[in-house]
Design a protein around this motif. Sequence first.
Motif, PDB file in Angstrom:
ATOM      1  N   GLY A 234       0.834  -1.191   0.000  1.00  0.00           N
ATOM      2  CA  GLY A 234       0.000   0.000   0.000  1.00  0.00           C
ATOM      3  C   GLY A 234       0.864   1.234   0.000  1.00  0.00           C
ATOM      4  N   PRO A 235       0.513   2.259  -0.773  1.00  0.00           N
ATOM      5  CA  PRO A 235       1.403   3.403  -0.953  1.00  0.00           C
ATOM      6  C   PRO A 235       1.504   4.346   0.233  1.00  0.00           C
ATOM      7  CG  PRO A 235      -0.647   3.720  -2.163  1.00  0.00           C
ATOM      8  CD  PRO A 235      -0.676   2.311  -1.655  1.00  0.00           C
ATOM      9  N   ASP A 236       0.497   4.399   1.113  1.00  0.00           N
ATOM     10  CA  ASP A 236       0.512   5.442   2.140  1.00  0.00           C
ATOM     11  C   ASP A 236       0.053   4.952   3.501  1.00  0.00           C
ATOM     12  OD1 ASP A 236       1.282   8.010   2.708  1.00  0.00           O
ATOM     13  OD2 ASP A 236      -0.656   8.904   2.261  1.00  0.00           O
ATOM     14  N   LEU A 237      -0.193   3.663   3.664  1.00  0.00           N
ATOM     15  CA  LEU A 237      -0.544   3.164   4.989  1.00  0.00           C
ATOM     16  C   LEU A 237       0.719   2.710   5.698  1.00  0.00           C
ATOM     17  CD1 LEU A 237      -0.467  -0.227   5.361  1.00  0.00           C
ATOM     18  CD2 LEU A 237      -2.327  -0.043   3.727  1.00  0.00           C
ATOM     19  N   GLY A 238       0.662   2.662   7.026  1.00  0.00           N
ATOM     20  CA  GLY A 238       1.872   2.257   7.732  1.00  0.00           C
ATOM     21  C   GLY A 238       1.718   2.291   9.233  1.00  0.00           C
ATOM     22  N   GLY A 239       2.867   2.103   9.898  1.00  0.00           N
ATOM     23  CA  GLY A 239       2.909   2.115  11.337  1.00  0.00           C
ATOM     24  C   GLY A 239       2.623   0.764  11.940  1.00  0.00           C
ATOM     25  N   ALA A 244      -0.613   7.523  13.552  1.00  0.00           N
ATOM     26  CA  ALA A 244      -1.205   8.715  14.153  1.00  0.00           C
ATOM     27  C   ALA A 244      -1.701   9.669  13.077  1.00  0.00           C
ATOM     28  CB  ALA A 244      -0.193   9.425  15.051  1.00  0.00           C
ATOM     29  N   LEU A 245      -2.906  10.190  13.274  1.00  0.00           N
ATOM     30  CA  LEU A 245      -3.510  11.169  12.386  1.00  0.00           C
ATOM     31  C   LEU A 245      -4.171  12.269  13.226  1.00  0.00           C
ATOM     32  CD1 LEU A 245      -5.437   8.679  10.021  1.00  0.00           C
ATOM     33  CD2 LEU A 245      -3.170   9.660   9.601  1.00  0.00           C
ATOM     34  N   SER A 246      -4.288  13.462  12.666  1.00  0.00           N
ATOM     35  CA  SER A 246      -5.162  14.532  13.177  1.00  0.00           C
ATOM     36  C   SER A 246      -4.964  14.848  14.655  1.00  0.00           C
ATOM     37  CB  SER A 246      -6.645  14.154  12.949  1.00  0.00           C
ATOM     38  OG  SER A 246      -6.915  13.874  11.608  1.00  0.00           O
ATOM     39  N   GLN A 247      -3.743  15.107  15.073  1.00  0.00           N
ATOM     40  CA  GLN A 247      -3.530  15.518  16.454  1.00  0.00           C
ATOM     41  C   GLN A 247      -3.974  16.972  16.668  1.00  0.00           C
ATOM     42  OE1 GLN A 247      -1.864  13.194  19.112  1.00  0.00           O
ATOM     43  NE2 GLN A 247      -3.242  12.264  17.623  1.00  0.00           N
ATOM     44  N   TYR A 248      -4.488  17.235  17.852  1.00  0.00           N
ATOM     45  CA  TYR A 248      -5.100  18.519  18.161  1.00  0.00           C
ATOM     46  C   TYR A 248      -4.144  19.679  17.912  1.00  0.00           C
ATOM     47  CZ  TYR A 248      -7.164  22.215  21.087  1.00  0.00           C
ATOM     48  OH  TYR A 248      -7.679  23.393  21.551  1.00  0.00           O
ATOM     49  N   LEU A 276       6.676   3.684  13.243  1.00  0.00           N
ATOM     50  CA  LEU A 276       5.737   4.798  13.302  1.00  0.00           C
ATOM     51  C   LEU A 276       5.321   5.246  11.912  1.00  0.00           C
ATOM     52  CD1 LEU A 276       7.628   7.035  15.906  1.00  0.00           C
ATOM     53  CD2 LEU A 276       6.010   5.183  16.372  1.00  0.00           C
ATOM     54  N   SER A 277       4.093   5.744  11.807  1.00  0.00           N
ATOM     55  CA  SER A 277       3.599   6.285  10.536  1.00  0.00           C
ATOM     56  C   SER A 277       2.573   7.364  10.819  1.00  0.00           C
ATOM     57  CB  SER A 277       2.964   5.171   9.699  1.00  0.00           C
ATOM     58  OG  SER A 277       2.299   5.704   8.569  1.00  0.00           O
ATOM     59  N   SER A 278       2.542   8.369   9.953  1.00  0.00           N
ATOM     60  CA  SER A 278       1.575   9.448  10.139  1.00  0.00           C
ATOM     61  C   SER A 278       1.353  10.197   8.836  1.00  0.00           C
ATOM     62  CB  SER A 278       2.056  10.427  11.212  1.00  0.00           C
ATOM     63  OG  SER A 278       3.276  11.049  10.803  1.00  0.00           O
ATOM     64  N   ILE A 279       0.258  10.957   8.813  1.00  0.00           N
ATOM     65  CA  ILE A 279       0.000  11.941   7.767  1.00  0.00           C
ATOM     66  C   ILE A 279      -0.329  13.254   8.453  1.00  0.00           C
ATOM     67  CG2 ILE A 279      -1.459  12.603   5.817  1.00  0.00           C
ATOM     68  CD1 ILE A 279      -1.935   9.667   5.263  1.00  0.00           C
ATOM     69  N   GLY A 280       0.484  14.268   8.204  1.00  0.00           N
ATOM     70  CA  GLY A 280       0.235  15.590   8.752  1.00  0.00           C
ATOM     71  C   GLY A 280       0.392  15.700  10.251  1.00  0.00           C
ATOM     72  N   VAL A 281       1.174  14.835  10.862  1.00  0.00           N
ATOM     73  CA  VAL A 281       1.358  14.827  12.314  1.00  0.00           C
ATOM     74  C   VAL A 281       2.810  15.126  12.656  1.00  0.00           C
ATOM     75  CG1 VAL A 281       1.405  13.314  14.351  1.00  0.00           C
ATOM     76  CG2 VAL A 281      -0.576  13.290  12.823  1.00  0.00           C
ATOM     77  N   SER A 282       3.004  15.930  13.677  1.00  0.00           N
ATOM     78  CA  SER A 282       4.349  16.241  14.158  1.00  0.00           C
ATOM     79  C   SER A 282       4.747  15.258  15.254  1.00  0.00           C
ATOM     80  CB  SER A 282       4.402  17.673  14.711  1.00  0.00           C
ATOM     81  OG  SER A 282       4.175  18.617  13.675  1.00  0.00           O
ATOM     82  N   TRP A 283       6.056  14.971  15.324  1.00  0.00           N
ATOM     83  CA  TRP A 283       6.584  14.014  16.293  1.00  0.00           C
ATOM     84  C   TRP A 283       7.750  14.624  17.053  1.00  0.00           C
ATOM     85  CZ3 TRP A 283       4.521   9.001  16.618  1.00  0.00           C
ATOM     86  CH2 TRP A 283       3.679   8.605  15.553  1.00  0.00           C
ATOM     87  N   VAL A 284       7.837  14.320  18.344  1.00  0.00           N
ATOM     88  CA  VAL A 284       9.026  14.578  19.134  1.00  0.00           C
ATOM     89  C   VAL A 284       9.425  13.242  19.745  1.00  0.00           C
ATOM     90  CG1 VAL A 284      10.038  15.774  21.102  1.00  0.00           C
ATOM     91  CG2 VAL A 284       8.407  16.971  19.625  1.00  0.00           C
ATOM     92  N   VAL A 285      10.574  12.726  19.321  1.00  0.00           N
ATOM     93  CA  VAL A 285      11.042  11.405  19.744  1.00  0.00           C
ATOM     94  C   VAL A 285      12.292  11.611  20.592  1.00  0.00           C
ATOM     95  CG1 VAL A 285      11.860   9.158  18.978  1.00  0.00           C
ATOM     96  CG2 VAL A 285      10.111  10.365  17.642  1.00  0.00           C
ATOM     97  N   LEU A 286      12.204  11.225  21.866  1.00  0.00           N
ATOM     98  CA  LEU A 286      13.269  11.513  22.824  1.00  0.00           C
ATOM     99  C   LEU A 286      13.798  10.226  23.445  1.00  0.00           C
ATOM    100  CD1 LEU A 286      11.491  14.465  24.703  1.00  0.00           C
ATOM    101  CD2 LEU A 286      13.050  14.621  22.758  1.00  0.00           C
TER     102      LEU A 286
END
Length: 395
Positions: A234-239, A244-248, A276-286
């Motif tokens: 699939g071209p765009d599915l993942g994780g 994660a999608l649509s975080q506030y 991990l996979s997302s569309i339009g979501v920001s990540w902070v990985v520590l």
Amino acid sequence: MRRRLGFVLVTAVLALAGCGEPEPVPMDPNYHVPDASVSAADAAGGTDGTGGSGGLGAAPSGGAPAVTNGNPSGHAAVPDEARAVDTSKPTWVVGDGTAASCTSEKFVAAVAAGGLIRFSCGPDPVTIVVKETAKVHNRSSRVVIDGGGKVTLSGEGKRRILYQNTCDESLEWTTEHCQDQETPALTVQNITFADGNSTGEKAEGGGGGAIFVRGGRFKAVNARFVRNRCDETGPDLGGAAVRALSQYHNQPVYIVSSTFGGASGQGGVCANGGALSSIGVSWVVLNSVFSYNSAVGHGANPAKSGSPGGGSGGAIYCDGDAFTVRLAGTLIEQNRANEGGGAVFFVSNNRTGTMSIEGSTLRRNPSAGFETNGFPGIFFLGAKPPSVSDSTLTK
């Protein structure tokens, strides 16, 4: 108030609130309770998950969990909102002190009811095989699942383990803007997610072998993800671990002191984003570790003619417009992608997205198809080249 979770049906659990004071369940004496106070926001909303500021509450101030995950060499500072939530006054206690009492039914019901969830399963590590996907109800302001370093939730290689979706009508629409609402705030901490599998799940494009989250907020602290899977093409599915999608308000997902894979044969496998996979979501990985994860699709995105698509982001796959990714104190090694970005695939379609790498090591993350010159293991399209400081990126 701590309530005994002895009911199987979600409806029975929800009805409990109107049935008087239930008998409290003694906590497992071997479970370390952090020495922490509840934040002002949490105190205002109580500990029943119905009030407060959405669950990004107080951080435990002392003591280590029974099991630690993540990168012991990572020294990135962790902001308050990214720390573990104080669960010393749980809403629900799953189990009565024995391993046999910690059942799938009780766990699923607790998640549906919402609030702070702890486990009392005895002194030894325990695996709870989740017989149906646990679903967060959209009227919950927060759901915190704290495994105390002893609990593994298993999808048995057959099903996704945990699901939150503010736009899923079956979980109730609670606002007119489900794609951008503050709650529920979901936290998983001191816990392992194993053998989750979302293969065949089509809602919202699929993905999220262990955890799927759309809307509200999400963070993982001292968590481990092993052997999770999602659809292999699939071209765009993942994780395989988390989708994660649509975080506030595009606030970031925090991944803190967590491990994805960690050893040969323990990594996640998916078309894209072996962890991990997302569309339009920001990540902070520590201070985290990603190893032995794989993006196994073929044909990239958009899918090449005659191919099913996928194969990018061995560990992390990010697509969308304006979003950011920050990796700090993190080790990413021995991940692979059949197409682009053996470690990280990052595409900001409108070229506004940015990425930073701080105090981290990326090594031995082969990209069989393509990657960005000068950034081994990374394919990047964004506003400017990734910012790299005090880090090592090698083949």
